[in-house]
Write a protein that holds these residues in place. Structure first.
Motif, PDB file in Angstrom:
ATOM      1  N   ILE A 255       0.837  -1.204   0.000  1.00 31.53           N
ATOM      2  CA  ILE A 255       0.000   0.000   0.000  1.00 31.53           C
ATOM      3  C   ILE A 255       0.871   1.253   0.000  1.00 31.53           C
ATOM      4  N   GLY A 256       1.926   1.249   0.825  1.00 34.17           N
ATOM      5  CA  GLY A 256       2.832   2.396   0.867  1.00 34.17           C
ATOM      6  C   GLY A 256       3.548   2.608  -0.446  1.00 34.17           C
ATOM      7  N   THR A 257       3.989   1.530  -1.088  1.00 35.39           N
ATOM      8  CA  THR A 257       4.660   1.639  -2.381  1.00 35.39           C
ATOM      9  C   THR A 257       3.714   2.196  -3.441  1.00 35.39           C
ATOM     10  N   ALA A 258       2.487   1.711  -3.449  1.00 29.80           N
ATOM     11  CA  ALA A 258       1.499   2.211  -4.412  1.00 29.80           C
ATOM     12  C   ALA A 258       1.277   3.708  -4.234  1.00 29.80           C
ATOM     13  N   ARG A 259       1.281   4.178  -2.996  1.00 30.61           N
ATOM     14  CA  ARG A 259       1.076   5.610  -2.728  1.00 30.61           C
ATOM     15  C   ARG A 259       2.226   6.448  -3.281  1.00 30.61           C
ATOM     16  N   LEU A 260       3.426   5.884  -3.343  1.00 26.04           N
ATOM     17  CA  LEU A 260       4.554   6.593  -3.946  1.00 26.04           C
ATOM     18  C   LEU A 260       4.302   6.903  -5.413  1.00 26.04           C
ATOM     19  N   PHE A 261       3.470   6.079  -6.060  1.00 28.49           N
ATOM     20  CA  PHE A 261       3.206   6.259  -7.485  1.00 28.49           C
ATOM     21  C   PHE A 261       1.815   6.849  -7.749  1.00 28.49           C
ATOM     22  N   GLY A 262       1.173   7.340  -6.683  1.00 29.80           N
ATOM     23  CA  GLY A 262      -0.096   8.029  -6.842  1.00 29.80           C
ATOM     24  C   GLY A 262      -1.319   7.157  -6.826  1.00 29.80           C
TER      25      GLY A 262
END
Length: 475
Positions: A255-262
């Motif tokens: 989830i955190g990684t996905a947030r890095l990409f918007g």
């Protein structure tokens, strides 16, 4: 590629730089980059399985278009069946064929027939249970009219293979994730920094809590006959936190990684060990799978709309199927059935939706009644986890029998260091139980925030156990 590996430490910032600095002006190029790096990420384990995910993606893409272009319900249903058969067919061959073949042979032998089990020498593709369920939800939603089919093949293939949640979830719904590939994405500093905090917390849960617990759990469960009851009890508790730290840690990183990409992925764990009954536990544990079975299996079967018998039948179906989803072993089926038995009294008394709020909201501590409720629920989950972890049902029963023997009161014979990490995890998550993750505290003063970051990073570097694969990769 593992999240807790050096390769990913290089991979993530490299993709981030290309994504925001070189491909940020064109949405199609960003999606194409995500598709490419997702295939690299998945192919890092075994490039041969890329053809499997590509074929699955193409079948569901084509089936979605075919369902939409006709008004004939029979034809729509045929294309839906094609999608379901292809996806379940992959699961059947790679995950369940050998199990059913062996069970058939053993049953035939028991009846007096001489039959040799025919098995396939195949490797289970990583994450196949996750991405097949994700793509099936797409065609089902198109069939139901809840979603228009994608005509952007790059966006659709990127949706299926999106690397942060590809191999162990969350199992995203197309209605939530797919539209995010159609919209221009702008870098959001606050979202990105919160994503980094969630990644850090996920790494702590995986590397410090889960992997340290795993050392003890593997040692004890593999030699359970040599240990006393108290040691077996501690190991069972360690496994409860191993699987939680391992799986929820993966979800936090994803989830955190996905947030890095918007991108925004659904919350997959909501502090489940603070649940006051089993129904609440299953609303907070592996939320993406629980809600998937609810929406695509339980409700179509009739849900709770019928009489008592239908409620009981559907409850057992959903829990047993959920157990079997985890693996081709009777231990998972028993684990699912056991949870159904736990759930049944709540269902029959219409008490299964009592605890919908956050436990002890706005309070520092817990009332005695809440302590008993949480303790009882945790105890029941531990008993079930023994079946989940054991090699077979017989060993699980023997483990529990010895655990509840007189030696339960004796001194444990294992290293108790993981208890310190577990205690830290529980305290942090208790105070953050109304948040999305353990480190969601952006309003805290900067020097305090950075003190927490440095402290947790220090725990990871000093006490992080030898890197191990995530448990749910095998499912």
């Amino acid at each position: 590629m593992l999240f807790n590996s050096f390769e990913f430490l290089v991979f993530l910032p490299t993709v981030f730089i290309f994504y925001w600095f070189l491909f940020n002006k064109e949405l199609k190029l960003q999606n194409l980059l995500l598709l490419f790096v997702s295939y690299v990420f998945y192919g890092w384990w075994d490039w041969r399985f890329l053809s499997l995910i590509a074929f699955s993606s193409f079948v569901d893409y084509y089936c979605g278009l075919s369902i939409d272009k006709t008004n004939d319900k029979r034809i729509k249903r045929r294309w839906l069946i094609v999608s379901i058969l292809v996806n379940l067919g992959f699961l059947g061959v790679f995950k369940y064929f050998n199990f059913f073949s062996k069970e058939f042979a053993e049953t035939a032998i028991a009846l007096g027939f001489q039959v040799d089990a025919f098995t396939l020498n195949v490797v289970l593709p990583v994450g196949i249970s996750f991405y097949t369920f994700q793509t099936m939800s797409y065609t089902i939603d198109v069939y139901r009219g809840n979603l228009k089919p994608s005509r952007n093949i790059i966006a659709f293939f990127a949706f299926v293979s999106f690397f942060p949640q590809l191999v162990a979830g969350p199992i995203e719904r197309a209605t939530n994730l797919l539209p995010q590939f159609y919209k221009k994405r702008k870098f959001d500093y606050d979202k990105a920094t919160d994503g980094l905090r969630q990644i850090l917390w996920g790494l702590f849960k995986k590397i410090v809590v889960a992997d340290n617990c795993a050392i003890i759990v593997n040692q004890v469960f593999n030699n359970y006959s040599e240990y006393n009851g108290s040691t077996l009890a501690i190991a069972a508790i360690f496994f409860a936190f191993q699987i939680y730290g391992d799986f929820s840690g993966y979800s936090d990183i994803a989830i955190g990684t996905a947030r890095l990409f918007g991108f925004n992925l659904m919350q997959n764990f909501a502090f489940p060990y603070f649940s006051r009954d089993i129904a609440e536990f299953w609303r907070r544990w592996h939320i993406s799978l629980s809600t998937w079975f609810r929406d695509y299996v339980y409700i179509p079967l009739g849900g709770s709309r019928g009489g008592t018998w239908m409620k009981v039948k559907n409850t057992f179906i959903i829990f047993i199927v959920s157990g079997f989803w985890h693996g081709a072993n009777w231990t998972f089926i028993v684990w699912g059935a056991l949870n159904a038995f736990y759930f049944l009294p709540l269902l029959l008394r219409n008490k299964n939706r009592v605890h919908l709020d956050v436990v002890s909201v706005g309070k520092f501590g817990m009332a005695p009644k809440v302590v008993i409720q949480i303790g009882t629920t945790f105890f029941l989950t531990i008993i079930a986890w023994v079946f989940f972890r054991a090699a077979n049902v017989v060993e699980a029963l023997q483990y529990l029998h010895k655990m509840f023997s007189k030696s339960l009161m004796s001194i444990p014979l294992i290293d108790l260091k993981p208890l310190v990490f577990i205690l830290f995890l529980v305290v942090v998550e208790w105070f953050q139980r109304h948040k999305q993750h353990g480190l969601e505290f952006s309003k805290m003063k900067m020097y305090l925030r950075w003190s927490v970051y440095v402290f947790i990073l220090g725990l990871i570097l000093i006490f992080g156990a030898k890197s191990q694969s995530f448990i749910y990769f095998q499912f």
